[in-house]
Design an enzyme around this catalytic site. Sequence first.
Site, PDB file in Angstrom:
ATOM      1  N   GLU A   1      50.053  42.961  38.769  1.00  0.00           N
ATOM      2  CA  GLU A   1      48.995  43.814  39.323  1.00  0.00           C
ATOM      3  C   GLU A   1      48.474  44.811  38.295  1.00  0.00           C
ATOM      4  O   GLU A   1      49.089  45.019  37.245  1.00  0.00           O
ATOM      5  CB  GLU A   1      49.501  44.554  40.571  1.00  0.00           C
ATOM      6  CG  GLU A   1      50.642  45.504  40.291  1.00  0.00           C
ATOM      7  CD  GLU A   1      50.614  46.742  41.175  1.00  0.00           C
ATOM      8  OE1 GLU A   1      49.542  47.360  41.303  1.00  0.00           O
ATOM      9  OE2 GLU A   1      51.685  47.097  41.700  1.00  0.00           O
TER      10      GLU A   1
ATOM     11  N   LYS B   1      59.845  53.477  46.474  1.00  0.00           N
ATOM     12  CA  LYS B   1      60.218  54.851  46.138  1.00  0.00           C
ATOM     13  C   LYS B   1      60.606  55.614  47.377  1.00  0.00           C
ATOM     14  O   LYS B   1      60.051  55.388  48.442  1.00  0.00           O
ATOM     15  CB  LYS B   1      59.007  55.571  45.561  1.00  0.00           C
ATOM     16  CG  LYS B   1      58.634  55.115  44.215  1.00  0.00           C
ATOM     17  CD  LYS B   1      57.811  56.211  43.566  1.00  0.00           C
ATOM     18  CE  LYS B   1      57.571  55.832  42.143  1.00  0.00           C
ATOM     19  NZ  LYS B   1      56.625  54.719  42.078  1.00  0.00           N
TER      20      LYS B   1
HETATM   21  N1  PSU Z   1      54.372  52.434  44.447  1.00  0.00           N
HETATM   22  C1  PSU Z   1      54.790  52.706  43.214  1.00  0.00           C
HETATM   23  N2  PSU Z   1      53.953  52.566  42.164  1.00  0.00           N
HETATM   24  C2  PSU Z   1      52.676  52.122  42.335  1.00  0.00           C
HETATM   25  C3  PSU Z   1      52.260  51.799  43.646  1.00  0.00           C
HETATM   26  C4  PSU Z   1      53.140  51.967  44.663  1.00  0.00           C
HETATM   27  O1  PSU Z   1      55.916  53.113  43.061  1.00  0.00           O
HETATM   28  O2  PSU Z   1      51.916  52.007  41.360  1.00  0.00           O
HETATM   29  C5  PSU Z   1      50.887  51.244  43.843  1.00  0.00           C
HETATM   30  C6  PSU Z   1      50.944  49.730  44.054  1.00  0.00           C
HETATM   31  O3  PSU Z   1      49.795  49.134  43.484  1.00  0.00           O
HETATM   32  C7  PSU Z   1      50.903  49.613  45.568  1.00  0.00           C
HETATM   33  C8  PSU Z   1      50.005  50.774  45.934  1.00  0.00           C
HETATM   34  O4  PSU Z   1      50.398  48.392  46.027  1.00  0.00           O
HETATM   35  O5  PSU Z   1      50.353  51.806  45.040  1.00  0.00           O
HETATM   36  C9  PSU Z   1      50.208  51.203  47.357  1.00  0.00           C
HETATM   37  O6  PSU Z   1      49.291  52.197  47.662  1.00  0.00           O
HETATM   38  P1  PSU Z   1      49.169  52.728  49.178  1.00  0.00           P
HETATM   39  O7  PSU Z   1      50.447  53.480  49.418  1.00  0.00           O
HETATM   40  O8  PSU Z   1      47.940  53.601  49.134  1.00  0.00           O
HETATM   41  O9  PSU Z   1      49.003  51.518  50.041  1.00  0.00           O
END
Ligand code: PSU
Length: 305
Positions: free
Chosen positions: A25, A159
């Site tokens: 990604e 996380k």
């Molecule tokens: N969690 C991480 N690092 C990241 C992301 C999530 O520890 O870079 C990124 C990933 O691309 C994940 C996105 O798909 O954030 C999720 O965002 P949201 O919580 O807005 O759905």
Amino acid sequence: MADVFRVSEDVRAALDAGRPVVALETTAIAHGFPHPRSLEVAAGLDRAVREGGALPAFIGVVAGTLTVGLAQREVERLASQPDAMKVSRRDLAFAASTGQDGATTVAATMIAAARAGIAVFATGGIGGVHRGVEQTLDVSADLEELGRTPVAVVCAGAKSILDLPRTMEYLETRGVPVVGYRTGVLPAFYVRESGIAVPHRVDDAAAAARLVAAQRALGLGAGIVFANPLPEAAALDPERIEAAIADALGDAGRAGIGGKELTPFLLDRIAEITGGESLAANAALLEGNAAVAAGIAVALAACRR
Ligand code: PSU
Ligand code: MN
């Protein structure tokens, strides 16, 4: 309007020949690291997948085209734009129709990988159910995608900026196997153990590949989470990181941050609070996941032959 979807020639050729390919990604790179560190991280991921015997396929949106197998200059273009659109499922059509560049999240990357025919994807951490979900209803679209799109995602768990027990409940409801890779405990990104048991465990790439093959043969439709703890040497002190997360969550609350901005905001604050230690851990775990994903892709290609 430009094409909405494109697979690069080398990725197409590898897939047609049954060679192993690993999707990667671009949100974790463009929004997870400052430039030019982001470029080094991308190069490290590329190398880890190749050394593992598979072809890396970076995925992102270039001038509106959802692209599987970004050229190096396209990866660099996204990695140099910290303000590139963060593209999840709901943003794909808008990015396409307006011709924008965008970095794809786990959800959007899974969509593109599945459409191209890539079965294995490496990332850092998946999105999940956010703490305070009772007030905000903030559940990452990544979890929905895992419930409906058959791509195996190798990650370091999630996380603890998230509500991990609820994230596990949600994945269970959506029928997503969460599989510890050489562990029986869900890793929590910067630390190797969250204290939460995972329902399944595999101990090598061949077993993981058999599981991927079985999930697909059964036509279940859902993805799979392979949870791979970060390398011991890169792990952070659990108490320090929890304190940093608590501070970052407090700051986000006071600043009124929500929606798609929340995850990048928290990651930035944690990097500041830990003096960059979290970034080093993040880079190490991304590479570790890329190596494991390559091994699974190689084993999967072998079991299909
Ligand atoms: N969690 C991480 N690092 C990241 C992301 C999530 O520890 O870079 C990124 C990933 O691309 C994940 C996105 O798909 O954030 C999720 O965002 P949201 O919580 O807005 O759905
Ligand atoms: Mn969200």
